[in-house]
Enzyme design. Structure first.
Site, PDB file in Angstrom:
ATOM      1  N   GLY B  97       0.848  -1.084  -0.031  1.00 51.38           N
ATOM      2  CA  GLY B  97       0.055   0.137   0.210  1.00 51.38           C
ATOM      3  C   GLY B  97       0.901   1.275   0.016  1.00 51.38           C
ATOM      4  O   GLY B  97       1.951   1.327   0.564  1.00 51.38           O
ATOM      5  N   ARG B 158       1.052  -6.003  -4.670  1.00 52.62           N
ATOM      6  CA  ARG B 158       1.499  -6.767  -3.515  1.00 52.62           C
ATOM      7  C   ARG B 158       2.010  -8.048  -3.587  1.00 52.62           C
ATOM      8  O   ARG B 158       1.579  -9.103  -2.985  1.00 52.62           O
ATOM      9  CB  ARG B 158       0.071  -6.749  -2.440  1.00 52.62           C
ATOM     10  CG  ARG B 158      -0.660  -5.570  -2.252  1.00 52.62           C
ATOM     11  CD  ARG B 158      -1.544  -5.537  -1.472  1.00 52.62           C
ATOM     12  NE  ARG B 158      -2.215  -4.548  -0.760  1.00 52.62           N
ATOM     13  CZ  ARG B 158      -1.788  -3.829   0.261  1.00 52.62           C
ATOM     14  NH1 ARG B 158      -0.835  -4.242   1.252  1.00 52.62           N
ATOM     15  NH2 ARG B 158      -2.287  -2.656   0.626  1.00 52.62           N
ATOM     16  N   ASP B 189       6.237  -7.057   5.544  1.00 57.37           N
ATOM     17  CA  ASP B 189       6.391  -8.468   4.611  1.00 57.37           C
ATOM     18  C   ASP B 189       7.395  -7.908   3.515  1.00 57.37           C
ATOM     19  O   ASP B 189       8.009  -8.671   3.374  1.00 57.37           O
ATOM     20  CB  ASP B 189       4.871  -8.595   4.250  1.00 57.37           C
ATOM     21  CG  ASP B 189       4.295  -9.256   4.839  1.00 57.37           C
ATOM     22  OD1 ASP B 189       4.625  -9.942   6.145  1.00 57.37           O
ATOM     23  OD2 ASP B 189       2.940  -9.651   4.502  1.00 57.37           O
ATOM     24  N   LYS B 219       8.492   1.234   5.186  1.00 59.29           N
ATOM     25  CA  LYS B 219       7.429   2.138   4.946  1.00 59.29           C
ATOM     26  C   LYS B 219       6.050   1.578   5.614  1.00 59.29           C
ATOM     27  O   LYS B 219       5.998   0.320   5.514  1.00 59.29           O
ATOM     28  CB  LYS B 219       7.165   2.238   3.325  1.00 59.29           C
ATOM     29  CG  LYS B 219       5.678   2.516   2.987  1.00 59.29           C
ATOM     30  CD  LYS B 219       5.160   1.733   1.947  1.00 59.29           C
ATOM     31  CE  LYS B 219       4.609   0.395   2.547  1.00 59.29           C
ATOM     32  NZ  LYS B 219       3.675  -0.395   1.414  1.00 59.29           N
ATOM     33  N   THR B 220       5.218   2.297   5.983  1.00 58.64           N
ATOM     34  CA  THR B 220       3.635   1.671   6.383  1.00 58.64           C
ATOM     35  C   THR B 220       2.863   2.767   7.107  1.00 58.64           C
ATOM     36  O   THR B 220       3.377   3.222   8.242  1.00 58.64           O
ATOM     37  CB  THR B 220       3.571   0.493   7.083  1.00 58.64           C
ATOM     38  OG1 THR B 220       2.314   0.065   7.529  1.00 58.64           O
ATOM     39  CG2 THR B 220       4.552   0.304   8.171  1.00 58.64           C
ATOM     40  N   ASP B 222       0.382   2.258   8.701  1.00 53.36           N
ATOM     41  CA  ASP B 222       0.083   1.443   9.997  1.00 53.36           C
ATOM     42  C   ASP B 222       1.108   1.660  11.303  1.00 53.36           C
ATOM     43  O   ASP B 222       0.561   1.645  12.344  1.00 53.36           O
ATOM     44  CB  ASP B 222       0.019   0.000   9.794  1.00 53.36           C
ATOM     45  CG  ASP B 222      -1.147  -0.232   8.788  1.00 53.36           C
ATOM     46  OD1 ASP B 222      -1.812   0.508   8.297  1.00 53.36           O
ATOM     47  OD2 ASP B 222      -1.539  -1.715   8.421  1.00 53.36           O
TER      48      ASP B 222
END
Lengths: 568, 568
Positions: B97, B158, B189, B219-220, B222
């Site tokens: 994402g 992904r 991941d 990166k994320t 979340d």
């Protein structure tokens, strides 16, 4: 306790770093008000421009005192007001849905009324006026709310002041709080209410036989309160559309990053499509539906869906399995055949209520379908089952469907999916839906809305000090310095049939097909659909080089040669 | 054609006034990189700090070359790199994402690699690496994407690179494009994938027997990729939470303006509640649910609902028939009894598939209920019918329920409504639901994310020029100037059982109950529930006095004494 925790606790209760900083932003004022550090009231003179509608004669009969006083003539500022009016007691209230900049209207009022007059706030909207729930607004209040979003300083509600009993309650409040004037901050309905109040309170409220002045201030994020060059936009529209535009810009950027989703975005704005049009002009998405165009073209739902699906398929054939569609909240009500079908449905359900209720749930669609005209039965059958259930189930207390409850964005997704499959079964279509609404009503006002509303407050206060009643404050020439003016409310009123009786209304301004903003949109939309030409307008900025813009549709429609606003 | 129309057309395709302006914003660099106008690569040395997990021995066996080279020791910058490396060909790809700042990683890479080396972009994520879809990134590209949001310059997907066939495809791409290094920008991941790729490509890729270096960039949005003081936050988290915080702040302001609505807001972030916690710290709403706390307390759904309903009732008794609740996207999966019930449900449906399918829709809940344990049957019966239907209907290809499809925000509203009615039937409860997610991934990066990612790019490029592989770039000391460092990826790996086989994973960082951020939240939340102490953090600013903040949770957890970040 760490230093940081102490700092964080100090940011509670509207004291974020941002809120503390925006309170310090200077606001420009129209030249007529003098210096921005100490704005002075202006007086007003007739422009000679008379407003009228098809119902002006009927209005004159119903609003004899207001019309006799104003002759429906627009006022303009005529230099600073030499008379030092003292001792006036003025109440201000917010009416209807909140919009960014309401607080600055209060600030402008307080500044222009000065220390010699008293400004009172009405708690929780028109209802507070009925209940007499008022309090005195202080300088400290004004310093605290300046440039902040929302209506929370006073609160708001949607009470309409209509009955004789309510008018009596307003008079009681006026007497109890010794009011000389009321400022109503609201949309088309609230300004209609202000006109009615102005007439009702024109004389004979106070012991000496004098009346209470009423001044309206034009608010609504929907942007449907517009009066040509006299009122190019209501306040709150700019902030709301900038907030939505940032979100839509971010989502557009996401579509071409993730490369696999369509996003269907419904935008707040019940009647008119101004919000959708402005957000489209800001962001340039693949598809934007404009209700007024659909109504003008008598377009069917099937045709709209086909139009949408063809863009999806064509983009897919160009390698773009993604995109953004914008739809106005009021779309369904503008589709002629949907309106006709819902009307017949309401009749059928009313006439066969008992039989209908006796049917098993599964049998209800067929029961109703067999009693509708063939066209309407076929339209009903074309809708997804959850929409059919909703059409058959939910009725308001008048037996009418609440069209606004229909999840338009999901309906469009489901019907488009079906049509895309028919056109080309190999086209992938994964879609998310959004509704952008409440997020946009209470953000901190853009510098445009902040300056505009502060000057509207200065204008409303000046009108009161100049002894006027029954006017709506406005600022004209928003790209050329700004001029405080006043629109006679009675000159705006039309008669409309609502719930079986005649009511006075200010007509909602819809998107005009021949407006420069619409024409520009029409000239570009095919290009925006065919390839990614979108732009991200970004979050609204309060400092730096990107702060001083007008809404694009307002700039286009008012013939501006640039996007900059200029007040002062 | 008017001047304004011409201007507007010039803003198409990423050329909004805002986008044009943010491209010009200067970016600070860590002192180690020298001057910000001409940053130079650094070399690296061992810090002596060794990373290990419970599975380090197994990891060493699977990643022998990587571990032998790094000894799982953290690297830190050791002055500018005197060797003038030339002719390297480096590919960069986005994985998973999108998150704000990805473009600046590319810009940092390009700057530090300089004219003597070549930077290639991989189109559309890992899939593009398999297909060999690469192109050379130019200086003009970098000027155009600097400080802009999204991953759209390259695109993302992904795809997980796992099979032998896929590894062979990557080798083919390396050979075809003569790559010396690959930079993988991604989450937990993707960085695990980077570790696997680094080992797989360690040697024997090129004709001379040498390998291809692989560097990860964290990166994320979340925020669940955190490694203590070595990585206090992944990039994109700040921008996403600031975007959500503005929306939540606006909605909070709306609740106390309109005085009649609750808003239940679900926030993106599947596993961890970092996003919900940060938005709560920014905005101070009445209720915030933290999944990790619910799991730690083994709290039941009924208890959560009761807790929520009691706040609603108590606020109503204090005259506040409004408020905001924040819930993390992954909430349902953290409620132990829901997990247990769904697991048994999956079993029952699998074992009685044919019988279940033969039931009439109305009979299905009872059919399943009678085959569940009494506790699970009773929990199922307590849920709204649309949730029951969803639990019985939707299964993914593995026969599992996609828990993420459950509309948590609506479930909470409907169950809270029921419980409020039981507690006090006179309490009005009107609620709207929101899901904030996609809006936050692709906005223009905050100045923090912009500076952070640019420096991550400089660090990743420096690692490549210094001949390193199997590391994740990081910047430590974000409040004290910033130091480029590198985390040996193999030192982070654990073994987890997924789909019946052992897989290497980087453990997701969850919200810790004893973290300063959580403890601060716990210390204030009752006060936030009892009265309106909320604040509006406003839209993120790129100019002016409110630009340079760290996420509050990051500042608290890293023991900072102020909210300011400082790079350079």
């Amino acid at each position: 306790m760490s230093t940081l925790v102490e700092q964080l606790i100090q940011t509670e209760a509207h004291q974020s770093i941002f809120e503390s900083a925006v309170r310090q932003l200077p606001l420009p004022v129209c030249a007529a008000f003098g210096s921005s550090s100490s704005p002075q009231p202006v007086s007003f003179k007739n422009t000679g421009r008379v407003l009228s509608t098809k119902d002006s004669d009927a209005v004159r009969a119903q609003f004899p005192q207001s019309v006799a006083a104003s002759n429906n003539i627009v006022l303009t500022s005529s230099g600073s007001n030499p008379a030092t009016v003292q001792g006036k007691r003025v109440a201000v209230l917010f009416s209807g849905g909140p919009a960014a900049g309401g607080h600055n209207v209060v600030c402008g009022l307080k500044r222009v009324l000065g220390a010699g007059n008293t400004l009172l706030g009405v708690r929780a909207g028109p209802k507070g006026l009925l209940k007499g729930s008022l309090f005195e607004i202080t300088e400290a209040n004004v310093d605290f709310i300046l440039n902040t979003g929302g209506f929370d300083f006073l609160g708001s509600d949607r009470t309409k002041i209509k009955s004789d009993e309510q008018f009596a309650q307003v008079r009681e409040t006026c007497i109890k709080h010794q009011l000389d004037a009321i400022v109503v901050v609201g949309g088309d309905d609230s300004n209609t209410n202000a006109a009615v109040l102005a007439e009702s309170l024109f004389t004979g409220v106070k012991a000496d036989g004098s009346g209470v002045q009423v001044i309206g201030v034009p608010k609504t994020i929907d942007g449907d309160l517009q009066i040509g060059d006299l009122l190019s936009i209501s306040f709150g529209f700019d902030t709301a559309t900038r907030i939505y535009s940032e979100m839509v810009g971010n989502i557009l950027q996401d579509t071409s990053s993730s490369l696999k989703y369509w996003h269907f975005v419904k935008l707040m704005g019940r009647s008119a499509s101004h919000v959708a049009l402005e957000v489209a002009l800001q962001t340039k998405p693949a598809i934007t539906l404009i209700s007024e165009e659909i109504a003008a073209n008598q377009e069917s739902l099937a045709s709209i869906i086909d139009r949408v699906a063809r863009v999806i398929v064509e983009r897919s054939h160009r390698g773009m399995n993604y995109g953004v569609l914008l739809a106005p909240e009021g779309l369904i009500e503008f589709i002629p055949e949907m309106n006709a079908m819902i009307a017949e449905l309401n009749d059928v359900l009313a006439h066969h209520a008992a039989d209908f209720a006796a049917q098993a749930d599964d049998a209800k669609p067929a029961f109703v379908g067999s009693r509708l005209s063939p066209e309407n039965a076929s339209l009903l059958a074309s809708l997804p089952h959850y929409i059919v259930n909703m059409l058959l189930a939910e009725r308001d207390s008048h037996g009418n469907l609440q069209v606004s409850l229909i999840p338009t964005e999901q309906l469009l997704i489901d019907m488009a999916r079906q049509r895309v499959r028919e056109l080309d079964a190999n086209v992938p279509f994964a879609a998310h839906s959004h509704f952008l609404g409440y997020e946009g009503r209470c953000g901190a006002p853009t510098l445009f809305d902040a300056a505009y509303t502060y000057n509207l407050g200065l204008t409303a206060g000046s009108l009161i000090l100049d002894g006027r009643t029954g006017y709506m404050a406005t600022i004209t020439g928003l790209a050329s310095g700004g001029t405080p003016q006043a629109i006679p409310l009675a000159g705006l009123l039309n008669i409309e049939r609502r719930h079986g009786k005649n009511e006075f209304v200010i007509e909602k301004a819809l998107v005009k097909m021949d407006s420069p903003a619409m024409q520009y949109f029409v000239s570009r939309r095919e290009a925006w659909a065919a390839s990614d030409l979108f732009a991200s307008p970004g979050p609204r900025q309060f400092w730096g080089p990107t702060t001083d813009q007008l809404p694009i549709s307002v700039a286009l429609n008012s013939g501006a040669d640039a996007l900059m606003f200029k007040i002062g």
